[in-house]
Enzyme design. Structure first.
Site, PDB file in Angstrom:
ATOM      1  N   ASP A  50     -27.437  -8.805 -30.415  1.00 26.01           N
ATOM      2  CA  ASP A  50     -26.351  -8.703 -30.592  1.00 26.01           C
ATOM      3  C   ASP A  50     -26.451  -7.520 -31.223  1.00 26.01           C
ATOM      4  OD1 ASP A  50     -24.196  -8.707 -28.170  1.00 26.01           O
ATOM      5  OD2 ASP A  50     -23.317  -9.063 -30.338  1.00 26.01           O
ATOM      6  N   TYR A  55     -21.330  -1.586 -36.126  1.00 24.63           N
ATOM      7  CA  TYR A  55     -21.963  -2.885 -36.752  1.00 24.63           C
ATOM      8  C   TYR A  55     -22.570  -2.329 -37.961  1.00 24.63           C
ATOM      9  CZ  TYR A  55     -20.651  -6.532 -33.703  1.00 24.63           C
ATOM     10  OH  TYR A  55     -19.934  -7.414 -32.413  1.00 24.63           O
ATOM     11  N   LYS A  80     -23.780  -1.898 -28.522  1.00 27.51           N
ATOM     12  CA  LYS A  80     -21.426  -2.073 -27.925  1.00 27.51           C
ATOM     13  C   LYS A  80     -21.085   0.007 -27.939  1.00 27.51           C
ATOM     14  CE  LYS A  80     -21.269  -6.663 -28.540  1.00 27.51           C
ATOM     15  NZ  LYS A  80     -21.773  -6.736 -30.254  1.00 27.51           N
ATOM     16  N   HIS A 113     -17.103  -1.782 -25.699  1.00 20.63           N
ATOM     17  CA  HIS A 113     -16.742  -3.243 -26.476  1.00 20.63           C
ATOM     18  C   HIS A 113     -15.439  -3.410 -27.350  1.00 20.63           C
ATOM     19  CE1 HIS A 113     -18.422  -3.880 -31.108  1.00 20.63           C
ATOM     20  NE2 HIS A 113     -17.285  -5.029 -30.827  1.00 20.63           N
TER      21      HIS A 113
HETATM   22  N1  LIG Z   1     -17.557  -7.940 -28.996  1.00 16.19           N
HETATM   23  C1  LIG Z   1     -16.902  -7.884 -30.164  1.00 16.19           C
HETATM   24  O1  LIG Z   1     -15.994  -8.068 -30.078  1.00 16.19           O
HETATM   25  C2  LIG Z   1     -17.575  -9.443 -31.237  1.00 16.19           C
HETATM   26  C3  LIG Z   1     -16.411  -9.599 -32.097  1.00 16.19           C
HETATM   27  C4  LIG Z   1     -17.654 -10.676 -32.865  1.00 16.19           C
HETATM   28  C5  LIG Z   1     -18.837 -11.129 -32.657  1.00 16.19           C
HETATM   29  N2  LIG Z   1     -19.564 -10.212 -32.087  1.00 16.19           N
HETATM   30  C6  LIG Z   1     -20.701 -10.462 -32.096  1.00 16.19           C
HETATM   31  O2  LIG Z   1     -20.834 -12.123 -32.023  1.00 16.19           O
HETATM   32  C7  LIG Z   1     -21.178 -12.696 -32.616  1.00 16.19           C
HETATM   33  C8  LIG Z   1     -21.248 -14.302 -32.863  1.00 16.19           C
HETATM   34  O3  LIG Z   1     -19.552 -13.534 -33.794  1.00 16.19           O
HETATM   35  P1  LIG Z   1     -19.702 -13.854 -35.429  1.00 16.19           P
HETATM   36  O4  LIG Z   1     -20.839 -13.095 -35.824  1.00 16.19           O
HETATM   37  O5  LIG Z   1     -18.423 -13.406 -35.444  1.00 16.19           O
HETATM   38  O6  LIG Z   1     -19.115 -15.519 -35.645  1.00 16.19           O
HETATM   39  P2  LIG Z   1     -19.747 -16.534 -35.654  1.00 16.19           P
HETATM   40  O7  LIG Z   1     -21.150 -16.709 -34.611  1.00 16.19           O
HETATM   41  O8  LIG Z   1     -19.289 -18.247 -34.431  1.00 16.19           O
HETATM   42  O9  LIG Z   1     -20.060 -17.845 -36.684  1.00 16.19           O
HETATM   43  C9  LIG Z   1     -20.691 -17.255 -38.049  1.00 16.19           C
HETATM   44  C10 LIG Z   1     -19.702 -17.554 -39.424  1.00 16.19           C
HETATM   45  O10 LIG Z   1     -20.174 -18.949 -39.067  1.00 16.19           O
HETATM   46  C11 LIG Z   1     -21.694 -19.426 -39.650  1.00 16.19           C
HETATM   47  N3  LIG Z   1     -22.395 -20.639 -39.225  1.00 16.19           N
HETATM   48  C12 LIG Z   1     -23.549 -19.640 -38.586  1.00 16.19           C
HETATM   49  N4  LIG Z   1     -24.400 -20.553 -37.474  1.00 16.19           N
HETATM   50  C13 LIG Z   1     -24.148 -21.991 -39.335  1.00 16.19           C
HETATM   51  C14 LIG Z   1     -24.155 -23.182 -38.811  1.00 16.19           C
HETATM   52  N5  LIG Z   1     -24.934 -23.765 -38.522  1.00 16.19           N
HETATM   53  N6  LIG Z   1     -23.383 -24.127 -39.643  1.00 16.19           N
HETATM   54  C15 LIG Z   1     -22.379 -23.596 -40.381  1.00 16.19           C
HETATM   55  N7  LIG Z   1     -21.807 -22.420 -40.081  1.00 16.19           N
HETATM   56  C16 LIG Z   1     -22.810 -21.118 -40.075  1.00 16.19           C
HETATM   57  C17 LIG Z   1     -22.316 -18.266 -40.725  1.00 16.19           C
HETATM   58  O11 LIG Z   1     -22.922 -18.179 -41.671  1.00 16.19           O
HETATM   59  P3  LIG Z   1     -23.975 -17.526 -42.618  1.00 16.19           P
HETATM   60  O12 LIG Z   1     -23.876 -16.044 -42.320  1.00 16.19           O
HETATM   61  O13 LIG Z   1     -22.821 -17.465 -44.255  1.00 16.19           O
HETATM   62  O14 LIG Z   1     -24.827 -18.880 -42.156  1.00 16.19           O
HETATM   63  C18 LIG Z   1     -21.156 -17.035 -40.553  1.00 16.19           C
HETATM   64  O15 LIG Z   1     -19.930 -17.611 -41.459  1.00 16.19           O
HETATM   65  C19 LIG Z   1     -21.365 -11.700 -33.728  1.00 16.19           C
HETATM   66  O16 LIG Z   1     -22.047 -11.509 -35.113  1.00 16.19           O
HETATM   67  C20 LIG Z   1     -21.698 -10.139 -32.939  1.00 16.19           C
HETATM   68  O17 LIG Z   1     -22.724 -10.128 -32.021  1.00 16.19           O
HETATM   69  C21 LIG Z   1     -18.214  -9.683 -31.130  1.00 16.19           C
END
Ligand SMILES: NC(=O)c1ccc[n+]([C@@H]2O[C@H](COP(=O)([O-])OP(=O)(O)OC[C@H]3O[C@@H](n4cnc5c(N)ncnc54)[C@H](OP(=O)(O)O)[C@@H]3O)[C@@H](O)[C@H]2O)c1
Length: 282
Positions: A50, A55, A80, A113
């Site tokens: 994704d 990004y 997106k 998005h």
């Molecule tokens: N549509 C939208 O508006 C929107 C907004 C935000 C995100 N997204 C999408 O959703 C995806 C996921 O959301 P997100 O990246 O914001 O947040 P997330 O996946 O909820 O959290 C990512 C964070 O959690 C940490 N983490 C990951 N695995 C872990 C584990 N097993 N134990 C402890 N900590 C862990 C990561 O650290 P490290 O990387 O340092 O390991 C990072 O700081 C994004 O990458 C993006 O593709 C979409």
């Protein structure tokens, strides 16, 4: 996929395509490292990536895909449309530019998005995605961050129901009401920020810790297994090699109904961590 990789379930869209229920998100991953970490995710067994134009890492993701040797039909790639390109022709051009950066002929899923209600162009953007699907540049189309009124408006205006809605969703912000709307409309729910964007208070929550201990799993795996138990598509992000592997292994964790209910109980009125789609202005 290496034989040791966990088998990820697929969910079906009404358009006939399917989506791996757990994927790899690359928000806030710099383009310089995107190829490396995406390659690690593909090596671990992820087949769903994704990304998004905003990004700034579509090129890195595309390099990892090209170098992986994985057959295109075995991969599911989402990108997106950013908020500055909701005008019809701008949206068509933006998709073509994303495909060029990714080095792909099509993406599996293209999302608007954010609705950006105040900008007032979300119906036009949705019409462009319908056109992109008809032209074959994208297999499935959906939206992200659409408040309920705008979600219903794009459906009423076009008669086309998004295949999926990607929204902020985690145990502190479980979006029950919107999930019910999705269920009635036949829209899959996809969680962004599924781990609460790494907020320590979620992954250190006592309820989650107790479930983790009972299963010999990590808190993150428990949270991801909770998403999967609810039929939610989830896309955790990590740039940490061990966590990339750990998060994918959550597909093998089955929570009991009581454990799922206990985690449901963590929902809070102030649980939102990101921007509110109803008031986002740009
Ligand atoms: N549509 C939208 O508006 C929107 C907004 C935000 C995100 N997204 C999408 O959703 C995806 C996921 O959301 P997100 O990246 O914001 O947040 P997330 O996946 O909820 O959290 C990512 C964070 O959690 C940490 N983490 C990951 N695995 C872990 C584990 N097993 N134990 C402890 N900590 C862990 C990561 O650290 P490290 O990387 O340092 O390991 C990072 O700081 C994004 O990458 C993006 O593709 C979409």
């Amino acid at each position: 996929m290496s034989s040791a990789s966990p088998a990820v379930p697929h969910l079906s869209f009404p358009d006939g395509h399917t989506i791996p229920q757990l994927g790899y998100g690359v928000f806030k991953v710099a383009d310089e490292i995107a190829a490396d970490v995406t390659a690690q995710a593909l090596e671990a067994g992820y087949r769903h990536i994704d990304t998004a134009k905003i990004y700034g890492n579509e090129e890195g993701v595309g390099r990892a895909i090209a170098a992986s040797g994985i057959a295109r039909e075995d991969l599911f790639v989402t990108t997106k449309l950013w908020n500055d390109a909701h005008r019809f022709e701008d949206a068509i051009a933006a998709c073509e530019a994303s495909l060029a950066r990714l080095g792909l002929d099509y993406v599996d899923l293209y999302l608007v998005h954010w609705a950006v209600p105040g900008q007032g162009q979300y119906v036009e953007a949705w019409k462009a995605l319908i056109e992109l699907q008809e032209r074959g540049l994208v297999r499935s189309i959906g939206v992200s961050n659409h408040p309920r009124p705008q979600l219903e408006e794009i459906i009423e205006a076009t008669g086309v129901v998004p295949a999926i809605h990607q929204i902020e969703l985690h145990p502190y912000f479980s979006q029950r009401e919107l999930r019910e709307v999705h269920q009635r409309r036949g829209i899959l729910t996809q969680a962004w920020g599924p781990l609460g964007q790494g907020r320590s208070d979620l992954l250190e929550n006592a309820t989650i810790a107790a479930v983790a201990e009972a299963h010999g799993a990590s808190p993150a795996q428990v949270v991801l297994a909770w998403h999967l138990a609810h039929g939610i598509v989830t896309i955790p992000k990590s740039v940490t090699p061990a966590r990339i592997v750990e998060n994918l292994a959550a597909v093998e964790l089955r929570l009991t109904a009581e454990e799922v209910a206990a985690i449901d109980g963590l929902d809070r009125p102030d649980g939102r961590g990101g921007a509110d789609p109803a008031t986002k202005t740009a």
